[in-house]
Enzyme design. Structure first.
Site, PDB file in Angstrom:
ATOM      1  N   ASP A 127       0.823  -1.219   0.000  1.00  0.00           N
ATOM      2  CA  ASP A 127       0.000   0.000   0.000  1.00  0.00           C
ATOM      3  C   ASP A 127       0.855   1.267   0.000  1.00  0.00           C
ATOM      4  OD1 ASP A 127      -2.187  -1.638   0.207  1.00  0.00           O
ATOM      5  OD2 ASP A 127      -3.066  -0.598   1.911  1.00  0.00           O
ATOM      6  N   GLU A 173     -17.032   7.132  -5.235  1.00  0.00           N
ATOM      7  CA  GLU A 173     -17.721   6.534  -6.384  1.00  0.00           C
ATOM      8  C   GLU A 173     -19.241   6.670  -6.287  1.00  0.00           C
ATOM      9  OE1 GLU A 173     -16.405   2.445  -6.701  1.00  0.00           O
ATOM     10  OE2 GLU A 173     -14.321   3.051  -6.390  1.00  0.00           O
ATOM     11  N   ASN A 212     -14.450   4.787   4.056  1.00  0.00           N
ATOM     12  CA  ASN A 212     -14.443   4.909   5.511  1.00  0.00           C
ATOM     13  C   ASN A 212     -13.069   5.387   5.973  1.00  0.00           C
ATOM     14  OD1 ASN A 212     -15.949   4.686   7.930  1.00  0.00           O
ATOM     15  ND2 ASN A 212     -14.740   2.891   8.464  1.00  0.00           N
ATOM     16  N   GLY A 213     -12.021   4.920   5.260  1.00  0.00           N
ATOM     17  CA  GLY A 213     -10.697   5.511   5.342  1.00  0.00           C
ATOM     18  C   GLY A 213     -10.535   6.359   4.101  1.00  0.00           C
ATOM     19  N   LEU A 219     -11.941   8.230  -1.323  1.00  0.00           N
ATOM     20  CA  LEU A 219     -12.845   8.569  -0.222  1.00  0.00           C
ATOM     21  C   LEU A 219     -13.703   7.371   0.143  1.00  0.00           C
ATOM     22  CD1 LEU A 219     -14.048  12.064  -1.547  1.00  0.00           C
ATOM     23  CD2 LEU A 219     -12.022  11.538  -0.161  1.00  0.00           C
TER      24      LEU A 219
END
Length: 397
Positions: free
Chosen positions: A146, A332, A209-210, A207
């Protein structure tokens, strides 16, 4: 036919997606949940039908065995030999891994050594890697990090204004996260714009929840909102985002909490949940705000306000923007948040069509044709990015 499986192993879960390569066609996908707990859940989608079983799965090795057996039983594969590559999502690669790598014993040791930077994630990622290596030892395994995409950030972006020895001795710096997503949508944006990514200045807004924002110039991450951990940056579902560091001892003194307990509050009880007092789920907050709930409205305003700060900052940093990208669950699907973010950006050449914005989960341009800055919704696809990296490394070996 060659098949590559993309794996995302959590502490009690194992998500998977099987691709036919190099066509990139998704053959099947699923998840094993509640590993090590009573009533584990195995879910797989075969020919469009979702099949769910409740069964005890004591550890990740059993989960992997079961996954492979189910692929055979449901005739998704004829034999294990059809799987020629395995890609593992790994949350933290530190400075050691600026790109995806072939997994050998040393790589596993290095990922384990980085666990202090991601104690909740890296150990689980390693568990998944070891389980697959034990059962399919001869298949090419690749670690996809990541943090890797953000390793192109210049020192001025990633260093904190702390004693330099903290960086040298303890590796304290900004690492950034969601890199695989930011990389995917930036490359896809270049395709949609019909221009080489090397020519573009992109603002990518992951964008969910994190949440994190990235400034991508010439195909490289120049800056991103998350920091040493995924707690930094914008306000999120349950995470505070950036706060004044002096608040931590102040909260400890006022509440009697330990530093660890305060961190727990910042990670799990803050953000939109903390401000609203209602929920961390944006859909709930949109519903409540529509009913006139002021706190729900305020939580949404704080979220948008923090995003605006990064958009303005990064636009200045890159001396302009060619496109703004929205991705991940909120980016989204929430026309409401996109509208709030885009309003007020006309000064930088963003002209968007409210009618085009009324869409969920669909790849689409939202800007008017004459808009100097393009606005695009691009559904992220981290699993595909993982499969592509496996294919690249496999072919170069």
């Amino acid at each position: 036919m060659e098949k590559t499986i993309a794996i995302n192993a959590g502490s009690s879960s194992l998500k998977f997606q099987l691709y036919d390569m190099p066509s990139e066609r998704v053959i099947t996908a699923g998840i094993v949940e509640r590993i090590g707990l009573k009533d584990s859940i195995f879910t797989i989608t075969v020919d469009g039908e979702k099949i769910k079983e409740i069964i005890d799965i004591p550890d990740h090795e059993i989960a992997v065995q079961m996954l492979l057996e189910k692929l055979i039983n449901h005739k998704v594969i004829g034999s294990y030999d059809e799987i020629t590559g395995i890609g593992h999502r790994v949350v933290h690669g530190g400075e050691r891994f600026p790109e995806s790598v072939y997994i050998d014993d040393q790589v596993i040791k290095d990922i384990e050594a980085l666990s202090e930077l991601a104690p909740l994630h890296n150990p689980a990622n390693v568990t998944g890697i070891k389980a697959f290596r034990k059962i399919l030892p001869d298949v090419v395994s690749v670690a996809v990090f990541d943090t890797a995409f953000h390793q192109t950030m210049p020192p001025a972006s990633y260093l904190y204004s702390l004693p330099y020895s903290y960086y040298e001795d303890y590796g304290i710096r900004k690492y950034g996260f969601h890199g695989t997503s930011h990389k995917y949508v930036s490359e896809r944006a270049a395709e949609l714009l019909g221009r080489p990514v090397e020519e573009l200045r992109l603002l990518t807004c992951h964008l969910g929840n994190g949440a994190s924002i990235a400034a991508i110039e010439g195909g490289k991450s120049m800056d991103t909102s998350m920091g040493f951990t995924p707690l930094a940056g914008v306000s999120m579902g349950t995470r505070s985002g950036n706060i004044d560091p002096a608040l931590i001892p102040f909260i400890m003194e006022k509440t009697g909490k330990t530093a660890e307990q305060v961190l727990d509050v910042l990670n799990k009880e803050s953000g939109m949940l903390g401000v609203s007092g209602i929920s961390s789920d944006l859909r709930d907050l949109e519903d409540e705000a529509a009913k006139g709930n002021d706190r729900a409205e305020l939580a949404l305003q704080v979220f948008v306000d923090r995003i605006h700060k990064y958009i303005g900052s990064y636009a200045a940093r890159m001396n302009g923007v060619d496109a703004i990208i929205f991705t991940a669950g909120i980016g989204e699907n929430s026309s409401y948040i996109r509208e709030k973010v885009l309003r007020g950006l006309e000064f930088m050449g963003v002209y968007w069509d409210p009618a085009l914005n009324q869409v969920r989960g669909e790849e689409r341009f939202l800007n008017y044709p004459h808009s100097p800055v393009k606005v695009i919704i691009i559904p992220t696809n981290e699993e595909l990015m993982i499969a592509r990296d496996v294919e690249t490394i496999k072919n170069n070996r």
